[in-house]
Design a protein around this motif. Sequence first.
Motif, PDB file in Angstrom:
ATOM      1  N   GLY A  50      -2.886   4.686   1.199  1.00 22.87           N
ATOM      2  CA  GLY A  50      -3.583   3.439   1.516  1.00 22.87           C
ATOM      3  C   GLY A  50      -4.047   2.677   0.288  1.00 22.87           C
ATOM      4  N   LYS A  51      -3.728   3.178  -0.888  1.00 24.38           N
ATOM      5  CA  LYS A  51      -4.120   2.523  -2.134  1.00 24.38           C
ATOM      6  C   LYS A  51      -3.195   1.344  -2.419  1.00 24.38           C
ATOM      7  N   LYS A  52      -3.788   0.216  -2.874  1.00 24.31           N
ATOM      8  CA  LYS A  52      -2.987  -0.959  -3.199  1.00 24.31           C
ATOM      9  C   LYS A  52      -2.086  -0.671  -4.386  1.00 24.31           C
ATOM     10  N   THR A  53      -0.858  -1.150  -4.295  1.00 23.86           N
ATOM     11  CA  THR A  53       0.109  -0.956  -5.370  1.00 23.86           C
ATOM     12  C   THR A  53       1.023  -2.175  -5.450  1.00 23.86           C
ATOM     13  N   ARG A  61       0.851  -1.193   0.000  1.00 19.50           N
ATOM     14  CA  ARG A  61       0.000   0.000   0.000  1.00 19.50           C
ATOM     15  C   ARG A  61       0.882   1.236   0.000  1.00 19.50           C
TER      16      ARG A  61
END
Length: 150
Positions: A94-97, A90
């Motif tokens: 908090g975004k998935k990467t 993240r």
Amino acid sequence: MDIQISITGTIAYEPRFFPASHNAPAMWSAKLKADGPATPGRDGSPYIPTRIFEVVTYGVAAIRAQESYRQGHVLVVQGVDAQPRTYEGRDEAGKKTVRAVIKVTASAIGLCSRYSAVQEGHTSWPPVAPASPRMVQGATASHAELPEAA
């Protein structure tokens, strides 16, 4: 021919240790961050990219590494293999990467003194030695302090 890799970097996160189990040896893993070569940025100023390496060692070396190295230590690692690996993480929002690291199997690990912080200060000479265990237990320091026999 064989692969020989040498990396100097800072332990970015607290290392992980997995004790030996059934038929698997102990394993120690740490993510090292190392600065890459300076490259020109979009505006022409130099940009220094940070590379992440996952260092893994096994057996007795893993146990010694767990006892010795912590986050923030600067290490010199000699490796015998390198494999690219991706994982999902993240970012700050908090975004998935998807992230990528190069997994290095270490044959030797040591603290690097070249990049350690050095501080100037005043000290006394000779250095004060810590109290010996005998002194802590109440032993006398010299024969002059012994009571005279009557």
